[in-house]
Design an enzyme around this catalytic site. Structure first.
Site, mmCIF file in Angstrom:
data_model
loop_
_atom_site.group_PDB
_atom_site.id
_atom_site.type_symbol
_atom_site.label_atom_id
_atom_site.label_comp_id
_atom_site.label_asym_id
_atom_site.label_seq_id
_atom_site.Cartn_x
_atom_site.Cartn_y
_atom_site.Cartn_z
ATOM 1 N N LYS A 1 22.225 23.521 14.743
ATOM 2 C CA LYS A 1 21.176 23.536 13.765
ATOM 3 C C LYS A 1 20.877 22.239 13.283
ATOM 4 O O LYS A 1 21.416 21.247 14.019
ATOM 5 C CB LYS A 1 22.071 24.216 12.664
ATOM 6 C CG LYS A 1 23.427 23.538 12.567
ATOM 7 C CD LYS A 1 24.242 24.404 11.261
ATOM 8 C CE LYS A 1 25.486 23.402 10.968
ATOM 9 N NZ LYS A 1 26.362 24.141 10.115
ATOM 10 N N ARG B 1 32.815 30.692 1.109
ATOM 11 C CA ARG B 1 31.520 30.617 1.404
ATOM 12 C C ARG B 1 31.145 32.016 1.722
ATOM 13 O O ARG B 1 31.241 32.972 1.227
ATOM 14 C CB ARG B 1 31.082 29.606 2.397
ATOM 15 C CG ARG B 1 31.397 28.005 2.099
ATOM 16 C CD ARG B 1 31.001 27.032 2.955
ATOM 17 N NE ARG B 1 30.636 27.395 4.324
ATOM 18 C CZ ARG B 1 30.522 26.360 5.043
ATOM 19 N NH1 ARG B 1 30.342 25.181 4.877
ATOM 20 N NH2 ARG B 1 30.198 26.780 6.470
ATOM 21 N N TYR C 1 16.890 -4.966 -4.273
ATOM 22 C CA TYR C 1 17.085 -4.561 -5.880
ATOM 23 C C TYR C 1 18.289 -4.594 -6.391
ATOM 24 O O TYR C 1 19.337 -4.458 -5.957
ATOM 25 C CB TYR C 1 16.533 -3.129 -5.801
ATOM 26 C CG TYR C 1 15.160 -2.763 -5.166
ATOM 27 C CD1 TYR C 1 13.982 -3.049 -6.020
ATOM 28 C CD2 TYR C 1 14.992 -1.783 -4.046
ATOM 29 C CE1 TYR C 1 12.916 -2.996 -5.459
ATOM 30 C CE2 TYR C 1 13.776 -1.517 -3.756
ATOM 31 C CZ TYR C 1 12.673 -2.320 -4.428
ATOM 32 O OH TYR C 1 11.412 -1.842 -3.642
ATOM 33 N N MET D 1 14.393 1.696 0.609
ATOM 34 C CA MET D 1 13.724 3.025 1.392
ATOM 35 C C MET D 1 13.335 2.514 2.791
ATOM 36 O O MET D 1 13.486 3.692 3.747
ATOM 37 C CB MET D 1 12.327 3.534 0.520
ATOM 38 C CG MET D 1 11.996 4.716 1.350
ATOM 39 S SD MET D 1 10.519 5.247 0.158
ATOM 40 C CE MET D 1 11.179 5.627 -1.177
#
Length: 442
Positions: A53, A157, A301, A349
């Site tokens: 997956k 779950r 930043y 980013m």
């Protein structure tokens, strides 16, 4: 007068691949073949189901499936229906021809399961409503759907609680009255909550709950006289990576292994090498710029880092859009020419800054962001820096990172073909030596 939008060309399909990008994930298919063969030998006589997956845990579905098949794997699992259909497109959509099992277990009441039924995809069933969905899909497709009933044995779950399962069994029995035989129950499954904690008694408790549910299901299948499936061939499965690598014997007839297929350890304090596994992914980038900076100069930043003395900064391509966790800012390291350098300031980013001091670093140098712990920081180190698990580190690598397949694939490791029947053991072991204490379906 023509409207402004009319002159624009129609939008093309979304970009899903970025060949030639600076940040690359190199996938060693030989390592994956080796890992699958190693795990298959460890879980025998149970059968290995490779969990692929999330684009094979970020490693690239097609390459990983091919490498697993080279190790003799013929059983694959994914979470979602789109993943299952993508896998069927790779392996063959005609279930009469395809030799591999495809198992899918996560969908909701709005999911159309008809395409899964046509493709012979086996489905996990966790509610009475899901069974009714499966029956509708089977009738629409004209095919019998093979199902695995999922029991919530304590994780909380997906799955029937023991009480809900008892209440559900009469409805399951009614399905035997359908002349078309829309469903065949081939398995019963659960997912372990704490198998990565070796020796945790909760693992044995969960397996005991599963065994009681198996006994109930076998009784219903026997009463149905084969109309719902063969009770003697019922496949029981609970083991994920930590259970597959720690429990002896491995419970049930199937082990759903994800993380360890990719050469990563599911245990704190035990390395992949100690488990006989080889990390398959190396994330690399390049140095884009090198500059001298004075004492007191900030980095990135928020200026969360300022250098105490004159030094040199190196700018490296790769940021949180590529899957490099921002939470590892001011904590992580990367490797250049075999030497570690700190990531300083906040990961942005698309890029990050290194304080390289007097180090021998030049523009264009390769940067190993994730390696095997020797070639560069391992996924486990990144998990520690980001306060997460190695599962997240590899699965979060973004789609704009090009996956580059290296290694010999099928020729890297002698293929290990699994012997024995597809459903070798109908019950689970709940006690005994080696019953030890996970994280996701693999």
């Amino acid at each position: 007068m023509t409207a402004p939008d009319a002159a624009r060309p129609p939008a093309g399909p979304p970009v899903v691949s970025f060949p030639g990008t600076v940040v690359q994930a190199r996938i060693d298919t030989g390592a994956i073949t080796h890992n699958a063969a190693t795990i298959a030998a460890r879980v025998a006589p149970a059968t290995l189901l490779s969990v692929v997956k999330a684009d094979a845990y970020g490693h690239g579905l097609a390459a990983v499936v091919d490498a697993c098949r080279a190790a003799g794997v013929a059983d694959f699992g994914v979470a979602t229906v789109p993943e299952a259909l993508q896998l069927a497109a790779l392996l063959g959509e005609d279930p009469a021809v395809r030799r591999e099992r495809i198992l899918c277990w996560l969908y909701d009441d709005r999911t159309d399961l008809t395409a899964c039924a046509r493709a012979g995809i086996e489905l996990g069933v966790s509610t009475a409503g899901a069974l009714r969905q499966v029956i509708r899909a089977a009738e629409a497709s004209g095919r019998t759907v093979r199902v695995h009933l999922k029991i919530d044995t304590g994780l909380g779950r997906n799955g029937f609680t023991p009480e809900a399962f008892t209440a559900f069994l009469p409805e399951l029995a009614e399905a035997a009255a359908h002349a078309a035989g829309p469903v065949e129950v081939v398995g019963i499954m659960t997912h372990l909550a704490n198998a990565d904690v070796v020796g945790d008694p909760e693992t044995g408790n969960q397996l005991a709950v599963l065994d009681r549910a198996r006994e109930q299901l076998v009784s219903v299948l026997e009463s149905a006289g084969g109309a719902l499936g063969d009770p003697a061939a019922l496949l029981v499965h609970a083991a994920n990576s930590p259970a597959a690598l720690s429990l002896d014997p491995v419970p049930g007839g199937l082990a759903r292994v994800g993380l360890s297929t990719y050469g990563l350890s599911p245990f704190e304090g035990r390395t992949a090498a100690e488990l006989g596994l080889r990390p398959a992914l190396t994330l690399v980038s390049r140095v884009l710029a090198v500059k001298d900076v004075p004492a007191g100069h900030g980095a990135s930043y928020g200026l969360t880092y300022t250098c105490a003395e004159p030094t040199r900064f190196a700018l490296v391509a790769g940021g949180y859009a590529d899957g490099i966790p921002r939470a590892a800012s001011n904590r992580a390291q990367v490797s250049i020419r075999g030497r570690r350098y700190p990531v300083v300031g906040r990961v942005a980013m698309d890029q990050m800054i290194l304080d390289i001091g007097p180090g021998s670093v030049e523009i264009g140098d390769e940067v190993v962001i994730i390696g095997d712990g020797t070639t560069g920081p391992g996924a486990e180190e990144w998990a520690s820096w980001a306060d997460t698990v190695n599962y997240e580190i590899v699965t979060r690598i973004g789609p704009r990172v090009e996956r580059v397949v290296i290694g010999a694939g099928r020729n890297a490791t002698p293929a290990v073909r699994q012997s024995g029947p597809r459903h070798p053991r109908p019950s689970v072991s709940t006690t005994g030596p080696g019953d030890e204490g996970n994280v996701d379906e693999g």
